[in-house]
Structures are given as C-alpha cells and as structure tokens.
Design a protein around this motif. Structure first.
Motif, PDB file in Angstrom:
ATOM      1  N   UNK A   1      -4.020   5.604 -18.229  1.00 29.94           N
ATOM      2  CA  UNK A   1      -3.417   4.618 -17.323  1.00 29.94           C
ATOM      3  C   UNK A   1      -2.533   5.395 -16.344  1.00 29.94           C
ATOM      4  N   UNK A   2      -2.903   5.490 -15.050  1.00 27.63           N
ATOM      5  CA  UNK A   2      -2.176   6.365 -14.121  1.00 27.63           C
ATOM      6  C   UNK A   2      -0.818   5.815 -13.720  1.00 27.63           C
ATOM      7  N   UNK A   3       0.086   6.723 -13.427  1.00 30.05           N
ATOM      8  CA  UNK A   3       1.376   6.361 -12.855  1.00 30.05           C
ATOM      9  C   UNK A   3       1.266   6.417 -11.337  1.00 30.05           C
ATOM     10  N   UNK A   4       2.313   5.997 -10.638  1.00 32.60           N
ATOM     11  CA  UNK A   4       2.327   6.060  -9.174  1.00 32.60           C
ATOM     12  C   UNK A   4       2.145   7.503  -8.704  1.00 32.60           C
ATOM     13  N   UNK A   5       2.817   8.429  -9.367  1.00 35.73           N
ATOM     14  CA  UNK A   5       2.714   9.848  -8.992  1.00 35.73           C
ATOM     15  C   UNK A   5       1.290  10.370  -9.156  1.00 35.73           C
ATOM     16  N   UNK A   6       0.605   9.914 -10.209  1.00 41.67           N
ATOM     17  CA  UNK A   6      -0.787  10.337 -10.425  1.00 41.67           C
ATOM     18  C   UNK A   6      -1.668   9.920  -9.252  1.00 41.67           C
ATOM     19  N   UNK A   7      -1.461   8.706  -8.766  1.00 40.81           N
ATOM     20  CA  UNK A   7      -2.275   8.195  -7.663  1.00 40.81           C
ATOM     21  C   UNK A   7      -2.012   8.985  -6.386  1.00 40.81           C
ATOM     22  N   UNK A   8      -0.759   9.327  -6.140  1.00 45.24           N
ATOM     23  CA  UNK A   8      -0.415  10.123  -4.958  1.00 45.24           C
ATOM     24  C   UNK A   8      -1.070  11.502  -5.043  1.00 45.24           C
ATOM     25  N   UNK A   9      -1.024  12.099  -6.228  1.00 41.09           N
ATOM     26  CA  UNK A   9      -1.620  13.430  -6.415  1.00 41.09           C
ATOM     27  C   UNK A   9      -3.134  13.374  -6.235  1.00 41.09           C
TER      28      UNK A   9
END
Length: 461
Positions: free
Chosen positions: A217-225
C-alpha cells in the motif's frame, strides 16, 4: 516462482488473439455478404483485407483502452462490461467508415445484428476463458503484515477477489522478525500495509531474495518517487523528482486538447443543454445555473458552473450539504440530469475559460479542503495541475472512495501524466457513466456476507 506463472502472459495473449480472430471473422462475413458488392466502387481482394485489418486494429485499440484483455486481472463482470462498450464503439466507428466508403448512409441492420452476435461471443468467451484461467491459476495464498487496524479496509477490498487473492493469515509488525519471515516462506506472497518505511524496506528485501510477491500500500512519498526521472551523475544513478507539476510542453498540449474537446462537446450537446435549461426553469422557476467556489491550480478560487439540480434554498444561510445529506433537496429534474451527468456539462465553459481542464483532480470546495488538510497536510499537492471535469480517481475509484485514496490516485495521475493517459481517462469516463461501480460500503457488506456464509458452513462441518 511457479513455472506456470512464466506462461501467464502467453495464456492471456493466446486467448485474446482467439477472441479477436472470431470477432474479426464475424465482421468479415458481414462485410462480404452485405456491403462489399453494393458500394459504388467495389474493393478488390486486398482492399477488403485492409478494411478487415482496420476493424481488427480498432478492436485491439478499444479493448486496450477499456481493459477488455485483462483476463484474470478484472472481475468477469467488469471485463464483460469493458468488452461490451468496446464493441459498441468499434461497430459504431466501423458503420460510419463503411458509409463514408459507400458515399451514403448504408443499411445499419447488419451492423446491429453483428453487434448482438458479438455480445454473445464475448459472453461465451468470458465464461469459458475465465474458468480455464482460474483453473490453471488458482488464487494466490497470501499473508498480510499490518501496523494498525487501518489494514482491515484493504483486507476487505481484497476479499472481493477470492478468485485472485486468498488471505490465509495476518501478522502484526510487532511480532518477532524471525517469526514473520518464517510465515512469509509458507505463502505465495505478502501484503505489506501501514508499517514504517524502515520495516517495509527490510521485508521487501527479504521478499526479493526469496522471489516472493509483495503487494504494498503506497504512501504519498512512494507515489512521488514513482514519477521520478532516472538520471546519472557520472557512474552514480540518481532519481529526479521535479515536483512542479507539468512541463510547458505538457501544459500546451493539454490546453489544446481542452479547447478542441470542449468546443466539440458543447456543439454536440447543445440541444440537450437547451432542453435541460428549459426543464429546470419550468420545474420551480428558479435559476438555471448553480455557481460555487472551487479550487484549481495553485489554490486559485473560481466559480464552477453547473445546471442546478437542487432546490433554491438547499444551502440557505450558508450551510453546506454533504452528498448524502443533499439527496432530499434534489428536484425531480435534478435527479434525471444527475443520473446522466448532464448537470456537469456547463463546466465545459469553465474549461474554455481556462479555470479547469477536461482531465484532472476534481475541484474541491475551499472549506472542505481546509478540513481535509487537518488530517492530510499533503492535500494541496493535487493543486499542481488544473482541476478536471473527470479524473483518474473518478474512473478507477468508486463513489465513496476515501479522500486519502483519492488524493493518492490524483497524485499518481500528476506524476504519470501523458496526453495518451488523458484520452484513455476520457474514454473510461464513458464506461463509468454506463456501468458505475459499487460503493465501498456495498462491497464491504458483500464481503462480510460472504465471510459469514463461509463461517456458517465451517461450523456445520
């Protein structure tokens, strides 16, 4: 890795090719029997083949857009709906192509009969191919590693796909690491949800070492990366997150698409808009349009324009109505125009003015945005682009998707933007209008019902 997994794409490819061949063959028969000999200048052999090839290409394009080839990924019903709307689009385009070739409107009955035949073939293919696929590839046995009770929501959603996922065990991140690793070895994969980045990295490496699938389950930071650009500084790899929204070229291309699309749809739907405006006025004598403050790029406030679907005093004294609370204020005309999304059409004027785009995060009210920011400080990240008439969150989520999940999907759109993605979302919006998904409340209730039935059966045994 199970050896069968290596052939999964081959199995889906062969089944997709078989379906395309059958559908194209049906069109070929219809073309030769009803059209090829009666056009003004009949084609020779190669001309017929080219037209049939174009039909096959159209099938492939629309099936790709609507997910008609995602055997094993989508539910059978979702895939069936995707294929139905794809074939409606393909056959509609094909009819106009045939009429263009024949220099007048040709007989439409053969195309209509062909479309219903296509529906029958698709239904049969979905049933047989689906059963064969899940016979070869039964649901994966999974374990979930969780850090809080919030993971229960994800478990309930995955429980809707018992044909694809079988969550056999759950374990808290507070358990000893050795115990968790031993449990992971027992299953086909692991779901990692709501744990710290350091803990997640550790188990992700372990899964990689042991060739175990990991659902994260991705975090906001994961999506940005994920939206970062790969660069190199001499022999050192770097990931560049630009973090300013869209490039100039992307903004220019998007603006051109907005203008062309909004002008075309305004002209196309003008009769519907005129009739709707007259019906709203005759219904209660109130104003035709509804204007409200909304947020767009960089936090700019603009007046969104809609056809009024609620009574004039629905929000008197400045009281804001939530969607569920506002239902009792909807007028009879309002129910109709909401059902068919006609109330949203005036936003095409907002798009022409430059306040909105065709595709983007849905515009939020300033007061609601302030409330969301108290729990989600990153909520303003979605204002890196213009608000949209439709969006990625709208075509992939459901009506009551949580604001946090919608924020994630909006950021995924921003970080992975392309003009092709915009076109795909526009086409997916058509499917959503005809086949709206269930709400989370409905799916959760269904999952609970299935679980209770399963428990009753086990107790009887």
């Amino acid at each position: 890795m199970n050896r069968k997994d290596g052939f999964k794409r081959l199995v889906t490819f062969i089944s997709a090719v078989f379906l395309m061949v059958v559908l194209t063959g049906i069109f070929g028969a219809v073309w030769y029997q009803n059209y090829s000999e009666i056009i003004d200048l009949p084609f020779y052999r190669r001309g017929n083949w080219v037209l049939i090839g174009i039909y096959c290409l159209l099938i492939w394009l629309f099936f790709q857009v609507y997910g008609g080839f995602k055997l094993g990924y989508l539910k059978k019903t979702d895939m069936f709906y995707s294929q139905l709307i794809s074939m409606c689009c393909v056959n509609t385009v094909t009819y106009f192509v045939i009429s263009l070739i024949g220099r007048h409107f040709m007989a439409v009955t053969p195309i209509i009969l062909m479309t219903f035949t296509d529906f029958g073939v698709i239904a049969l293919w979905t049933l047989i191919a689906g059963k064969m696929y899940f016979l070869i590839y039964p649901p994966r046995k999974l374990i979930i590693i969780y850090g809080s009770s919030q993971a229960a929501v994800l478990v309930m959603k995955m429980s809707q796909r018992v044909d694809k996922y079988m969550i056999c065990e759950s374990v808290s991140i507070d358990e000893p690491q050795d115990k968790i690793r031993e449990l992971i070895k027992k299953y086909d994969g692991v779901i990692i949800c709501d744990i710290t980045a350091e803990q997640r990295d550790s188990y992700l490496r372990y899964c990689f070492e042991n060739s175990k699938r990991a659902y994260i389950a991705p975090s906001i930071s994961d999506i940005i990366i994920r939206g970062a650009e790969d660069i190199r500084l001499f022999d050192t790899p770097l990931m560049l997150c630009r973090n300013y929204g869209l490039d100039f070229e992307d903004r220019l291309a998007k603006r051109v698409l907005d203008i062309v699309f909004s002008v075309f749809v305004l002209i196309l739907t003008m009769p519907v808009m005129v009739v709707s405006a007259a019906a709203i006025k005759l219904c209660d004598g109130g104003p035709v349009f509804f204007r409200q403050d909304r947020l767009t790029i960089n936090g700019k406030v603009f007046k969104i324009l809609k056809f009024r679907s609620m009574s004039v005093d629905a929000e008197k004294n400045g009281k804001h109505r939530l969607a569920t609370e506002a239902d009792r204020f909807i007028t009879p005309v309002g129910r109709v125009i909401r059902q068919f999304r006609i109330d949203e059409l005036p936003q095409l004027i907002n798009i022409l003015k430059g306040d909105m785009s065709v595709v983007g995060p849905r515009p939020e009210r300033p007061e609601f945005a302030e409330e969301y920011k108290k729990e989600m400080p990153e909520f303003d990240y979605r204002l890196k682009v213009k608000a949209g008439l439709t969006g990625y969150a709208q075509v992939t989520g459901v009506y009551d998707t949580s604001p946090y999940d919608k924020l994630k999907m909006d950021l995924m759109y921003i970080e992975n933007f392309s003009l092709l993605m915009d076109l795909q979302i526009i086409l997916m919006t058509i499917k959503t209008m005809f086949f709206p998904g269930k709400t989370n409340a409905e799916t959760t209730e269904t999952a609970l019902g299935k679980q209770q039935t399963k428990e009753k059966k086990e107790n009887k045994k």
